[in-house]
Design an enzyme around this catalytic site. Structure first.
Site, short mmCIF file in Angstrom:
data_model
loop_
_atom_site.label_atom_id
_atom_site.label_comp_id
_atom_site.label_asym_id
_atom_site.label_seq_id
_atom_site.Cartn_x
_atom_site.Cartn_y
_atom_site.Cartn_z
N ASP A 93 0.85 -1.19 0.00
CA ASP A 93 0.00 0.00 0.00
C ASP A 93 0.89 1.25 0.00
O ASP A 93 1.80 1.37 0.84
CB ASP A 93 -0.87 -0.07 1.28
CG ASP A 93 -2.02 0.91 1.27
OD1 ASP A 93 -2.44 1.33 0.19
OD2 ASP A 93 -2.52 1.24 2.38
N GLU A 145 -1.33 6.06 -9.02
CA GLU A 145 -2.31 7.05 -8.56
C GLU A 145 -2.16 8.38 -9.28
O GLU A 145 -1.05 8.87 -9.50
CB GLU A 145 -2.17 7.27 -7.04
CG GLU A 145 -3.18 8.26 -6.49
CD GLU A 145 -3.35 8.21 -4.96
OE1 GLU A 145 -2.83 7.27 -4.33
OE2 GLU A 145 -4.01 9.11 -4.43
N HIS A 224 -9.02 4.97 -2.54
CA HIS A 224 -8.40 4.97 -1.20
C HIS A 224 -9.30 5.76 -0.26
O HIS A 224 -10.29 6.35 -0.68
CB HIS A 224 -7.02 5.65 -1.28
CG HIS A 224 -5.98 4.75 -1.86
ND1 HIS A 224 -4.94 4.24 -1.11
CD2 HIS A 224 -5.83 4.23 -3.10
CE1 HIS A 224 -4.19 3.47 -1.89
NE2 HIS A 224 -4.71 3.44 -3.10
N GLY A 225 -8.92 5.77 1.02
CA GLY A 225 -9.61 6.63 1.99
C GLY A 225 -11.11 6.40 2.03
O GLY A 225 -11.88 7.34 2.12
N SER A 227 -13.05 4.64 4.28
CA SER A 227 -13.73 4.28 5.53
C SER A 227 -14.95 5.19 5.72
O SER A 227 -14.94 6.34 5.29
CB SER A 227 -12.78 4.43 6.72
OG SER A 227 -11.96 3.28 6.82
N ILE A 268 -10.07 0.12 2.90
CA ILE A 268 -10.65 0.42 4.21
C ILE A 268 -9.68 -0.01 5.31
O ILE A 268 -9.30 -1.17 5.38
CB ILE A 268 -12.01 -0.32 4.37
CG1 ILE A 268 -13.01 0.21 3.33
CG2 ILE A 268 -12.56 -0.14 5.80
CD1 ILE A 268 -14.30 -0.58 3.25
#
Ligand code: G3H
Ligand code: 13P
Ligand code: ZN
Length: 322
Positions: A93, A145, A224-225, A227, A268
């Protein structure tokens, strides 16, 4: 040099092809210790979901890359023992440079992310391409990314988001030959993603995702991100002595919409951290006499299993697709 194939791990090729076809997203769950890994595997076996086990820079510092790799290898056997051999990817990651990505490829990871999102466009292309060439020679998948997320990842923090520019994605993917692309559409890392007024909820820029899909049809996109920072779990943390104020996450219905489009991987981590912390705080508050870590890590692990099973079934849609 060890190939991921010898370890029983899978790259993301087949996983993402099926996810695009089936309109769901594969979970990218982070792990740093045994209880998190047991929970991820148990939840994914019980829901028959493929899974991407993510190792961050922080995880490598905390738990040691060698140990984490052997744990992932053990996870393949563990899943079989639980009764269902789900596809398992071991993924780096937010790889910060070529050397880290190379060391993971050489050590049996089946997928790596090179994160050049904070670099100038051409520089990002240059290093991404280098990583892709090395990884592909070993059949390892590569995530890159474009666009910058708000929030903190490892030791770098970004105060403002820079949304992905759809007009760049085709050029980036054709030049780098990456296998999947993480984009910035309003998600961000951590538990404090948005500054919201009471009653407000956050919205993602799904219009950008649609634009990306038009330019890159049938190409795996990563968020990503992602949650959602469940407020019931935050309330338990705070009830039992924690102090997490003004938290906010990505609404789950927004993620469901993204997963039905071309998003094939949703990351997550924070939600799992909150679930574990809530269970540990509650257990210790209710049993001040307990001192065996198994007495509080056991309930923490169970809470994580429940969370990930629900995510697979209700948010990502990956349940039943292993
Ligand atoms: O992207 C960030 C992940 O949640 C990993 O976080 O660097 O604190 O392990 P970490
Ligand atoms: P969260 O902080 O929203 O869980 O995101 C995790 C992530 O993107 C890992 O790469
Ligand atoms: Zn991330």
């Amino acid at each position: 040099m060890v190939s991921f194939k010898e370890l029983g791990l899978s790259n993301t090729k087949e996983m993402f092809r099926k996810a695009l076809e089936g309109h769901y997203a594969v979970p990218g769950y982070n792990f740093n210790n045994m209880e998190q890994l047991q929970a991820i595997i148990t939840a994914c076996v019980e829901t028959k979901s493929p899974v991407i086990l993510q190792v961050s820079e922080g995880a490598r510092k905390y738990a040691n890359q060698t140990l984490l790799r052997y744990m992932a290898q053990g996870a393949v056997a563990f899943a079989k023992e639980l009764g269902y051999a789900i596809p398992i990817t071991l993924h780096l990651d937010h790889g910060a440079n070529f050397a880290i990505c190379k060391s993971c490829v050489d050590f049996g990871f089946s997928s790596v992310m090179y994160d050049g999102s904070a670099l100038p466009y051409e520089e990002n292309i240059k290093i991404s391409k280098q990583v892709v060439e090395y990884a592909h020679a070993n059949d390892v998948s590569v995530e890159c990314e474009l666009g910058v997320l708000k929030g903190k990842e490892d030791d770098i923090s970004h105060d403002v988001a820079h949304y992905t520019r759809p007009e760049e994605v085709q050029d980036f993917v054709s030049k780098t030959r990456c296998d999947s692309l993480a984009i910035s559409i309003g998600t961000s890392h951590g538990a404090y993603k948005f500054k919201l007024k009471t009653g407000q909820s956050a919205t993602l820029r799904l219009d950008i995702l649609e634009e990306v899909k038009k330019r890159l049809p049938n190409f795996p996109i990563v968020l990503h991100g992602s949650s959602s920072v469940p407020q019931d779990l935050v309330a338990i943390v705070n009830k039992y002595g924690g102090k997490m104020e003004d938290t906010a996450g990505v609404p789950e219905d927004q993620l469901r919409k993204a997963a039905a489009l071309n998003v094939t991987k949703i990351n997550i981590d924070t939600d799992g951290r909150i679930a574990m912390t809530a269970a540990v705080r509650k257990t210790l508050a209710e049993h001040p006499e307990w001192f065996d870590p198994r007495q509080y890590l056991g309930p923490a692990r169970q809470s994580l299993i429940d969370l990930y099973k629900r995510k697979n079934k209700e948010v990502l849609g990956s349940a039943g697709h292993a």
